[in-house]
Scaffold this active site. Structure first.
Site, mmCIF file in Angstrom:
data_model
loop_
_atom_site.group_PDB
_atom_site.id
_atom_site.type_symbol
_atom_site.label_atom_id
_atom_site.label_comp_id
_atom_site.label_asym_id
_atom_site.label_seq_id
_atom_site.Cartn_x
_atom_site.Cartn_y
_atom_site.Cartn_z
ATOM 1 C CG ASN A 1 -1.476 1.210 1.689
ATOM 2 O OD1 ASN A 1 -2.294 1.559 0.898
ATOM 3 N ND2 ASN A 1 -1.054 1.916 2.567
ATOM 4 C CE1 TYR B 1 0.181 8.127 -6.352
ATOM 5 C CE2 TYR B 1 -1.372 8.633 -8.263
ATOM 6 C CZ TYR B 1 -0.935 8.107 -6.821
ATOM 7 O OH TYR B 1 -1.975 7.376 -6.185
#
Length: 271
Positions: A86, A151
């Protein structure tokens, strides 16, 4: 494929806050024995202290030795049944304005961390013909986001890596689910002007992590109706897609400069 979480050994990276923290709490509710890792050791310890039987470890997912140490703590409880990759950060702003080292660090955490985690747990899982990995990607892994270029690249990489490794381990008894949320109500999106974009709660993402342990589906988008977005973007001529994003003010909405975004970026710079 189904993982019985009651008594399972589960590892969660980036578990000190946000989606990671919500996932740790959901796993504990299912009876899992959880080890939470976070580069912010105090945040990980605070989560662990609020729950019964949870261990906290300082973890830099970009460092293989740090990741191995994290997993070894979990192995004291037994073989790792579940790994939730995560941990992730988002640098916002124009690509040419962001420090080069910061961009490489973002890629090392978001993609390198997933590579490290998968490579370190898969041999044991494959030997046991048992295990599940959840890689938290993003809808940015299906569609490009101006203002968050690296990202976007990192999340495309996570989605592609997950799909490729799944193809290698078909029939092994081990499964990999890629979860691709739209915006989530965490510090990462705080300060962004994302009105009109579906925004989930961390607990909703955590619920999908739990559900994936039963169904083992390859990819889960949130909300579900966003699944074809990536295909639609790829089908459009790039100049048309860019025009739509300019009209929507996509870059300005993702990368505004305000107190909340500056606070998050300052914390990210310490990651």
């Amino acid at each position: 494929m189904s993982i019985n979480l009651n008594g399972a050994v589960a590892c969660v990276t980036g578990g000190g806050r946000g989606i990671g923290e919500a996932t740790v709490r959901a796993l504990v509710d299912q009876g899992a024995r959880v080890v939470v890792g976070d580069i912010d050791e105090k945040a990980a310890e605070a989560v662990a202290a609020s729950l019964s039987g949870v261990r906290a470890v300082k973890l830099d997912v970009a460092d293989p030795e740090s990741f191995e140490n994290f997993l070894n703590v979990a192995r004291e409880l037994g073989p790792v049944d579940l790994l939730v990759n995560n941990a992730g950060i988002m640098r916002t702003g124009k690509f040419v304005d962001i420090d080069l080292a910061a961009l490489h660090r973002e890629m090392a955490i978001n993609t390198g961390g997933v590579i490290n985690g998968m490579r370190l747990v898969l041999p044991d899982m494959l030997q046991r013909s048992h295990g599940h990995i959840v890689n938290v990607s993003s809808m940015a892994g299906k569609m490009t986001c101006a203002g968050a270029s690296v990202y976007t690249a990192s999340k495309f990489a996570v989605a592609g890596l997950s799909r490729s490794v799944r193809a290698e381990i078909v029939g092994s008894g081990v499964s990999i689910t890629t979860i691709m949320p739209s915006a989530v109500d965490t510090d990462l999106t705080a300060g962004m002007n994302i009105r009109g974009i579906p925004k989930a709660k961390p607990s909703e993402i955590a619920a999908e992590v739990i559900a994936s342990c039963k169904h083992g589906q390859p990819e889960v988008t949130m909300p579900k109706w966003l699944y074809p977005v990536g295909t639609i973007e790829q089908a459009l001529p790039e100049r048309v897609g860019n025009w739509i994003k300019r009209i929507a003010g996509a870059q300005e909405r993702i990368a505004p400069d305000n107190e909340k975004t500056r606070e998050y970026q300052a914390r990210v710079s310490r990651s």
